[in-house]
Design an enzyme around this catalytic site. Structure first.
Site, mmCIF file in Angstrom:
data_model
loop_
_atom_site.group_PDB
_atom_site.id
_atom_site.type_symbol
_atom_site.label_atom_id
_atom_site.label_comp_id
_atom_site.label_asym_id
_atom_site.label_seq_id
_atom_site.Cartn_x
_atom_site.Cartn_y
_atom_site.Cartn_z
ATOM 1 N N ASP A 22 0.938 -1.067 -0.054
ATOM 2 C CA ASP A 22 -0.058 -0.055 0.044
ATOM 3 C C ASP A 22 0.810 1.333 -0.125
ATOM 4 O OD1 ASP A 22 -1.503 2.194 0.424
ATOM 5 O OD2 ASP A 22 -2.685 1.267 2.213
ATOM 6 N N HIS A 137 -5.559 12.317 13.425
ATOM 7 C CA HIS A 137 -6.566 12.285 12.535
ATOM 8 C C HIS A 137 -7.849 11.379 12.848
ATOM 9 C CE1 HIS A 137 -3.814 14.321 9.961
ATOM 10 N NE2 HIS A 137 -2.763 13.145 9.878
ATOM 11 N N ASP A 174 2.678 18.755 13.915
ATOM 12 C CA ASP A 174 2.541 17.844 12.699
ATOM 13 C C ASP A 174 2.275 18.624 11.624
ATOM 14 O OD1 ASP A 174 2.268 14.450 12.358
ATOM 15 O OD2 ASP A 174 1.138 15.771 10.704
ATOM 16 N N HIS A 176 0.320 17.647 9.122
ATOM 17 C CA HIS A 176 -1.077 17.323 8.580
ATOM 18 C C HIS A 176 -1.881 18.071 9.528
ATOM 19 C CE1 HIS A 176 1.120 13.897 7.045
ATOM 20 N NE2 HIS A 176 0.624 14.348 5.994
ATOM 21 N N ASP A 267 6.808 15.085 10.780
ATOM 22 C CA ASP A 267 6.735 15.149 9.163
ATOM 23 C C ASP A 267 6.685 16.849 8.696
ATOM 24 O OD1 ASP A 267 4.311 15.826 10.466
ATOM 25 O OD2 ASP A 267 3.191 13.865 9.522
ATOM 26 N N TYR A 307 8.205 10.959 8.717
ATOM 27 C CA TYR A 307 8.619 9.535 8.111
ATOM 28 C C TYR A 307 9.868 9.807 7.485
ATOM 29 C CZ TYR A 307 3.713 9.616 9.051
ATOM 30 O OH TYR A 307 2.632 9.935 9.862
HETATM 31 C C1 X5A Z 1 -0.069 10.872 11.691
HETATM 32 C C2 X5A Z 1 -0.108 11.326 10.160
HETATM 33 C C3 X5A Z 1 -0.497 11.144 7.826
HETATM 34 C C4 X5A Z 1 -1.520 10.595 7.159
HETATM 35 C C5 X5A Z 1 -1.264 10.852 5.418
HETATM 36 C C6 X5A Z 1 -2.229 10.142 4.644
HETATM 37 N N1 X5A Z 1 -0.602 10.834 9.392
HETATM 38 N N2 X5A Z 1 -1.698 10.492 3.131
HETATM 39 O O1 X5A Z 1 1.157 12.025 9.862
HETATM 40 ZN ZN ZN Z 2 1.200 14.095 9.879
#
Ligand code: X5A
Ligand code: ZN
Length: 682
Positions: A22, A137, A174, A176, A267, A307
C-alpha cells in the site's frame, strides 16, 4: 517545584505494521519508534529522563472520544486474518490494521495518559511519549491517516476530568491537519487547539475546507481553534518561528493554559516525504522552549507523524534535550519568513481578531491567498547557510537517494550544532558576600580579583574614583562573564551598583574575547555607556522615560508606559523584542536591570526565560543593587526554574501597542522576522 522529564516508551508498539502493499501507508513503519529510541540512547538522553512505563488505555478512557461501536470494530481486528484486515482497512482513509494494532493503539493511549499523570501529579515537570500508531486524525467513529485512537484528544479529556482543568492548550506541529482533534473540541472553549499544516489551497491531504484559516471553532468555541494553512512547501525555521511569535504565542499567553499538550509530529521537519518542508531539527528545540514557559512548565509531547527516520529521530532528540533544560542550539538559516507564510499568518490574525484581546489593534482584513511567488525561489535568492549543503528542492520527494541526501545533510548539520554541551554547572554569580545565601547552592561563585586580563579591560574605563568594593564587584562580574564565554557555565548573574558602566565593561570584554554579536537588553532608565560602533552590539532599551535618542537599527528604545492594571508586555515581547533578537542571532545576551524598571519581576523573568532561546542560552544578567528583590526570581529562571503565573490577562495599553506597531513598521526591512503581513514585502 516539579522537576525532571518523563520518557514513556514501550517497544511493543513496534509490532503494528503493514502486511500488504500500500503505497499510501508504507511510510508508517515500526522503525519510526525504534530509531527514535536508538538516537536518544546515542545522545545519552534516555538515562537522563525519568522512565515511566506505558499501560493499556481502558475502554472507558478510549470512549472519552470514540464511540462504543468503533471501539468494538477495532477490538474485532485482533483475531482477523490478513484478507479481513485489508477489508476493514479499506473502509477508512489511509489506514492499515494488523493483528496487534488494537493492542498497540491501547498502549499508545495508555502511554499518553501515563505521561499526563506523571506531569499532573508533579512526579515530573514535563515529558514525552513515543507512541505508535499516531492519533490526531482519528475520529469518534473512524480511523484515519494512520491513526486509530486519538491519543492527544483522549489525554485532554482525561486531564480535564481527573485534574479538573479549565484550560488546556493543544499545539499540533505535525505537518498534517489534526482534524480529529479539531472536530472533538470544535465548540469547546476550554481547549485551545492550534494546528499548522500543509494545505496548498486545499489540494493537500486531507483536503478539507475546514482546515483553512477561517475555521476558528463554533458556538462557544469560536476563537479556540487556530489553523495556519501553509500554501507552499519548502517552509523552514523562520516561517515556523514567525507563526509562533505572531500567532500562537500571543494567543496562548492570553489563554493561559494549565497544561500544554503537543501533538508532536515531525513530518513538518526537513526531508520528510509527506511534508516536504525544510525546518531543521533544532527548530523543534525552539518551539518546545517557547511552550515550556506556559502552564508553569507542565508540558506533554506526544509523537504523531514523521517519516524520514533520521530527521524524525534527530528532531525528537532536540525536543527531549530541551525539555531536560539543556541550552538551545542556534537556529540556522536566514531569519526571513517567505511571502506565502506571511500571508497565511496575516490571514489567521485577521480571522481571529474578534476573539483575542492581543489582536484588538490589528488592522488587517484577510487576503485571498494571493501569493503565487514560491518561497523556494525566495530562499534560493538568499544566502542561506544550508543552501550550499541542501536546498528544499533537493530534498524533494522521499525517494531513496533523496532520503540519503537528507541523511548526509543531517549528519554534518548535527555535528555542527552543539548537542553535547552540558557543563556540570549551569549558573555562575557575582553578588555581595551578604547575598550569597539568596542563591541556590548549585550556583558557582567565581572570584576575579587577581586577573590581570580583567584589570586591563577595566582600566580603559573611568574607574579611578571607584571604591574598592565596587571595583571588586566589577572584577567578579568579569569572572562570571569569562566563564560564560568560555562555556564553563551556561549563564550568570551579577549585582552591580553601576549596571550601566558594568554593561559597557562587559561589552568591551566580549569584544576583546572576539564575541561577534552581543544583544543588550536594558530594562529601566539608564545612561547608555556601551560603544555601538560596527554592529557588534544590538541595544534594546525598555524605559519609562521618553528618550531623546533617535532609533537606529542597532539602538532601539521602547518607551513603555507603565500601567500596573493593564500592562502585560506581551505585545512588546512577541511583537518586537523576540523577532528582532532572533533576526539578529546574537552570540551572547546581556540583560541589564536598572533603576525605575517598570516591568516587575514576572515580566522580566519571562523575558529572560525567552531570551534563553538566543545565543545558545548564554546570558549574563546584570542587576542594579537596588533591584535585589528580583534577583531570586532571575536566579530561578537561570538555574532552570519556570516562570510564575501572570494572573488575569488584560490587553496592553493602546499607546504601547501603537508604539510597538510603529517600531515594527520602521524596522521590518532590517529585522525581517518582524514581518507578519504580506503587504510589506521586500
Ligand atoms: C499522523 C500522520 C498522515 C497520513 C497521510 C495520509 N498521518 N496520506 O502524519
Ligand atoms: Zn502528519
Amino acid at each position: 517545584m516539579a522537576a525532571g522529564t518523563a520518557l514513556v516508551y514501550d517497544g511493543e508498539m513496534s509490532s503494528h505494521k503493514l502486511l500488504w502493499e500500500d503505497p499510501v501507508c508504507d511510510i508508517e513503519v515500526p522503525e519510526r519508534l525504534s530509531s527514535c529510541y536508538d538516537r536518544l540512547q546515542h545522545y545519552n538522553l534516555v538515562e537522563r529522563c525519568i522512565s515511566v512505563s506505558a499501560r493499556e488505555g481502558t475502554d472507558s478512557e478510549i470512549m472519552l472520544i470514540h464511540s462504543m461501536d468503533y471501539l468494538e470494530t477495532v477490538k474485532g481486528t485482533e483475531k482477523m486474518e490478513e484478507e479481513e484486515l485489508q477489508k476493514v482497512s479499506a473502509g477508512y482513509d489511509a489506514v492499515y490494521f494488523h493483528p496487534t494494532t488494537y493492542r498497540c493503539a491501547k498502549l499508545a493511549v495508555g502511554a499518553t495518559l501515563q505521561l499526563v499523570d506523571a506531569v499532573m501529579s508533579g512526579k515530573t515537570r514535563n515529558g514525552m511519549a513515543l507512541v505508535r500508531p499516531p492519533g490526531h486524525h482519528s475520529q469518534r467513529n473512524a480511523a484515519n491517516g494512520f491513526c486509530i485512537f486519538n491519543n492527544v484528544a483522549i489525554a485532554a479529556k482525561y486531564a480535564q476530568r481527573k485534574y479538573n482543568l479549565q484550560r488546556i492548550l493543544i499545539v499540533d506541529w505535525d505537518v498534517h491537519h489534526g482534524q480529529g482533534i479539531q472536530y472533538t473540541f470544535d465548540d469547546d472553549p476550554s481547549i485551545l487547539y492550534f494546528s499548522w499544516h500543509r494545505f496548498e489551497h486545499q489540494k493537500f491531504w486531507p483536503s478539507l475546507r475546514e482546515s483553512n484559516y477561517d475555521a476558528v471553532g463554533q458556538g462557544k468555541g469560536r476563537g479556540f481553534t487556530i489553523n495556519i494553512p501553509w500554501n507552499q512547501v519548502g517552509l523552514g525555521n523562520s516561517d515556523y518561528l514567525a507563526a509562533f511569535l505572531h500567532v500562537l504565542l500571543p494567543m496562548a499567553f492570553e489563554f493561559d493554559p494549565e497544561l500544554v499538550l503537543i501533538s508532536a509530529g515531525y513530518d513538518s521537519g526537513i526531508g520528510d516525504p509527506e511534508g516536504q518542508m525544510n525546518a531543521t531539527p533544532e527548530c523543534f528545540s525552539h518551539l518546545t522552549h517557547f511552550l515550556m514557559n506556559l502552564a508553569k512548565g507542565k508540558l506533554c509531547a506526544v509523537l504523531e507523524g514523521g517519516y524520514h527516520l533520521r530527521s524524525l529521530s534527530e528532531s525528537v532528540c532536540m525536543t527531549l534535550k530541551t525539555l531536560l533544560g539543556d541550552p538551545l542550539p542556534p537556529l540556522s538559516g536566514e531569519m526571513m519568513p517567505c511571502l506565502s507564510a506571511r500571508e497565511s499568518i496575516q490571514n489567521v490574525r485577521a480571522a481571529h481578531k474578534p476573539y483575542w484581546k492581543c489582536l484588538t489593534y490589528e488592522d488587517v482584513t484577510p487576503l485571498q491567498d494571493l501569493s503565487t511567488r514560491s518561497c523556494q525561489a525566495e530562499e534560493a535568492e538568499s544566502t542561506q547557510s544550508n543552501a550550499e549543503l541542501l536546498t528544499p528542492q533537493e530534498v524533494g520527494k522521499g525517494n531513496i537517494s533523496e532520503v540519503i541526501k537528507t541523511d548526509r545533510f543531517l549528519e554534518m548539520h548535527m555535528k555542527s550544532i552543539i548537542v553535547s554541551l552540558k557543563p556540570p554547572i549551569k549558573t555562575a554569580a557575582a553578588v555581595d558576600e551578604s547575598d550569597t545565601h539568596l542563591l541556590p547552592p548549585a550556583v558557582h561563585i567565581p572570584k576575579g580579583l587577581d586577573v590581570k586580563e580583567f584589570k586591563t579591560t577595566i582600566s580603559a574605563f573611568d574607574v579611578k574614583l571607584m571604591k574598592e568594593e565596587a571595583l571588586s564587584s566589577l572584577l567578579n562580574m568579569l569572572a562570571v562573564l569569562n566563564k560564560i564565554i568560555k562555556k564553563e557555565v551556561i549563564n550568570g548573574l551579577a549585582v552591580s551598583s553601576t549596571p550601566s558602566l558594568s554593561s559597557a565593561i562587559a561589552a568591551a570584554h566580549c569584544r576583546k574575547l572576539k564575541v561577534q554579536k552581543i544583544l543588550c537588553v536594558f530594562v529601566g532608565d539608564m545612561d547608555m555607556k556601551i560603544e555601538l560602533e560596527d554592529g557588534k552590539v544590538l541595544l534594546i532599551n525598555i524605559c519609562a522615560k521618553q528618550s531623546e535618542q533617535v532609533n537606529t537599527k542597532h539602538n532601539i528604545s521602547l518607551n513603555w508606559k507603565e500601567d500596573p492594571e493593564t500592562n502585560n508586555f506581551f505585545s512588546a515581547t512577541f511583537g518586537f523584542i523576540l523577532p528582532v533578537a532572533y533576526s539578529y542571532q546574537p552570540n551572547l545576551t546581556i540583560v541589564i536591570v536598572g533603576p525605575n524598571q517598570n516591568l516587575g519581576k514576572n515580566r522580566i523573568s519571562l523575558l529572560i526565560s525567552l531570551l534563553q532561546g538566543l545565543a545558545q542560552s548564554q546570558i549574563l544578567a546584570l542587576i542594579q543593587d537596588t533591584e535585589e528583590k528580583i534577583m531570586q526570581d532571575i536566579t530561578n529562571i537561570l538555574t532552570g526554574g519556570f516562570i510564575p503565573n501572570f494572573g488575569t490577562y488584560a490587553p496592553d495599553l493602546k499607546e504601547n501597542v501603537q508604539m510597538i506597531k510603529e517600531l515594527r513598521e520602521q524596522f521590518q526591512q532590517e529585522w525581517k522576522l518582524l514581518q507578519c503581513s504580506a503587504k510589506n514585502s521586500k
